[in-house]
Design a protein around this motif. Structure first.
Motif, PDB file in Angstrom:
ATOM      1  N   LEU A  89       0.834  -1.214   0.000  1.00 17.66           N
ATOM      2  CA  LEU A  89       0.000   0.000   0.000  1.00 17.66           C
ATOM      3  C   LEU A  89       0.864   1.256   0.000  1.00 17.66           C
ATOM      4  O   LEU A  89       0.574   2.228  -0.712  1.00 17.66           O
ATOM      5  N   LEU A  90       1.917   1.238   0.790  1.00 19.51           N
ATOM      6  CA  LEU A  90       2.814   2.400   0.844  1.00 19.51           C
ATOM      7  C   LEU A  90       3.547   2.596  -0.476  1.00 19.51           C
ATOM      8  O   LEU A  90       3.723   3.727  -0.930  1.00 19.51           O
ATOM      9  N   VAL A  91       3.966   1.508  -1.090  1.00 19.47           N
ATOM     10  CA  VAL A  91       4.639   1.599  -2.392  1.00 19.47           C
ATOM     11  C   VAL A  91       3.716   2.272  -3.401  1.00 19.47           C
ATOM     12  O   VAL A  91       4.108   3.221  -4.085  1.00 19.47           O
ATOM     13  N   ARG A  92       2.475   1.836  -3.480  1.00 12.91           N
ATOM     14  CA  ARG A  92       1.531   2.440  -4.436  1.00 12.91           C
ATOM     15  C   ARG A  92       1.288   3.913  -4.109  1.00 12.91           C
ATOM     16  O   ARG A  92       1.266   4.769  -4.997  1.00 12.91           O
ATOM     17  N   PHE A  93       1.103   4.205  -2.813  1.00 20.26           N
ATOM     18  CA  PHE A  93       0.863   5.585  -2.395  1.00 20.26           C
ATOM     19  C   PHE A  93       2.039   6.481  -2.785  1.00 20.26           C
ATOM     20  O   PHE A  93       1.844   7.545  -3.368  1.00 20.26           O
ATOM     21  N   PHE A  94       3.260   6.060  -2.459  1.00 13.50           N
ATOM     22  CA  PHE A  94       4.423   6.902  -2.735  1.00 13.50           C
ATOM     23  C   PHE A  94       4.699   7.012  -4.231  1.00 13.50           C
ATOM     24  O   PHE A  94       5.108   8.079  -4.701  1.00 13.50           O
ATOM     25  N   LEU A  95       4.476   5.952  -4.982  1.00 12.80           N
ATOM     26  CA  LEU A  95       4.647   6.051  -6.436  1.00 12.80           C
ATOM     27  C   LEU A  95       3.655   7.059  -7.012  1.00 12.80           C
ATOM     28  O   LEU A  95       4.019   7.886  -7.853  1.00 12.80           O
ATOM     29  N   ASP A  96       2.419   7.010  -6.561  1.00 14.76           N
ATOM     30  CA  ASP A  96       1.426   7.987  -7.012  1.00 14.76           C
ATOM     31  C   ASP A  96       1.821   9.394  -6.600  1.00 14.76           C
ATOM     32  O   ASP A  96       1.710  10.342  -7.384  1.00 14.76           O
ATOM     33  N   HIS A  97       2.277   9.534  -5.370  1.00 13.97           N
ATOM     34  CA  HIS A  97       2.674  10.847  -4.832  1.00 13.97           C
ATOM     35  C   HIS A  97       3.871  11.425  -5.596  1.00 13.97           C
ATOM     36  O   HIS A  97       3.986  12.637  -5.749  1.00 13.97           O
ATOM     37  N   MET A  98       4.754  10.557  -6.086  1.00 13.73           N
ATOM     38  CA  MET A  98       5.928  11.002  -6.848  1.00 13.73           C
ATOM     39  C   MET A  98       5.581  11.330  -8.293  1.00 13.73           C
ATOM     40  O   MET A  98       6.439  11.758  -9.047  1.00 13.73           O
ATOM     41  N   GLY A  99       4.338  11.093  -8.661  1.00 15.65           N
ATOM     42  CA  GLY A  99       3.953  11.323 -10.049  1.00 15.65           C
ATOM     43  C   GLY A  99       4.345  10.171 -10.952  1.00 15.65           C
ATOM     44  O   GLY A  99       4.452  10.328 -12.161  1.00 15.65           O
ATOM     45  N   ALA A 100       4.598   9.025 -10.354  1.00 16.95           N
ATOM     46  CA  ALA A 100       4.994   7.841 -11.119  1.00 16.95           C
ATOM     47  C   ALA A 100       3.824   6.864 -11.174  1.00 16.95           C
ATOM     48  O   ALA A 100       4.004   5.661 -11.017  1.00 16.95           O
ATOM     49  N   GLY A 101       2.633   7.389 -11.411  1.00 18.22           N
ATOM     50  CA  GLY A 101       1.412   6.593 -11.369  1.00 18.22           C
ATOM     51  C   GLY A 101       1.397   5.416 -12.323  1.00 18.22           C
ATOM     52  O   GLY A 101       0.784   4.396 -12.048  1.00 18.22           O
ATOM     53  N   GLU A 102       2.075   5.530 -13.456  1.00 15.54           N
ATOM     54  CA  GLU A 102       2.119   4.446 -14.432  1.00 15.54           C
ATOM     55  C   GLU A 102       3.129   3.372 -14.031  1.00 15.54           C
ATOM     56  O   GLU A 102       3.065   2.252 -14.507  1.00 15.54           O
TER      57      GLU A 102
END
Length: 190
Positions: A124-137
């Motif tokens: 969950l944290l990995v997905r959250f931080f990737l989204d937060h970094m703008g690395a949603g894809e």
């Protein structure tokens, strides 16, 4: 903790015009005044210098502060949220943290377990931080996630963020994060 000790009071409590050499001629509002009618978050409260602890305690008790170099009180009303990774009770015993401040800020205590104690949160944290970094894809390959799940996380969530930033740079935008994109010490540790 990120503010140098010699600048801490001026940043948190503000300062009056001409309070010290190099000060802005109009003075400065401190973080506490900015938080008036809101919430002030003090991260790493265990790193506060003793003098600043005394001044903070006075502000919390009296709900007023004096800017550095000023004799004019300013009323403040704010909620304080403080965080630390230090053992404040041990610091009290060592004389490096004020006991009265401890009891003043300890009205509600939340213990956030270390990342290695809650491995189920890592995906969950990995997905959250990737989204937060703008690395949603960008996604994390199962093998890379296994490395993240097995790693002992001495640096906690901050280390996870750093590892993901590095992995995103290595993988490229929108690509899959592979074990080879993770820091070497993580791949070696598991």
């Amino acid at each position: 903790a990120a503010i140098p000790k010699d600048l801490f009071e001026s940043e948190v409590f503000g300062y009056a015009p001409g309070a010290f050499s190099g000060a802005r001629k109009e003075g400065s509002v401190g973080k506490i005044e900015v938080a008036h009618q809101g919430t002030l978050f003090l991260d790493e409260v265990g790193d506060l210098p003793l003098q600043a602890q005394a001044k903070l305690l006075r502000v919390l008790e009296e709900k007023r502060l004096f800017r550095l170099g000023s004799s004019q009180p300013r009323d403040v009303n704010f909620r304080l949220v403080a965080a630390t990774n230090r053992d404040l009770k041990a610091m009290i015993a060592a004389g490096t943290f004020r006991e009265d401040l401890y009891y003043r800020i300890n009205s509600m205590k939340l213990r956030l377990p270390a990342l290695h104690e809650r491995r189920e949160d890592i995906p969950l944290l990995v997905r959250f931080f990737l989204d937060h970094m703008g690395a949603g894809e960008t996604a994390c390959a199962e093998e890379a996630m296994n490395v993240l799940m097995e790693y002992p996380w001495p640096g906690n969530v901050r280390e996870l963020i750093h590892a993901l930033e590095r992995a995103c740079l290595a993988a490229g935008e929108g690509d899959l994060i592979l074990p080879g994109h993770l820091p070497t010490q993580m791949r070696v540790a598991v």
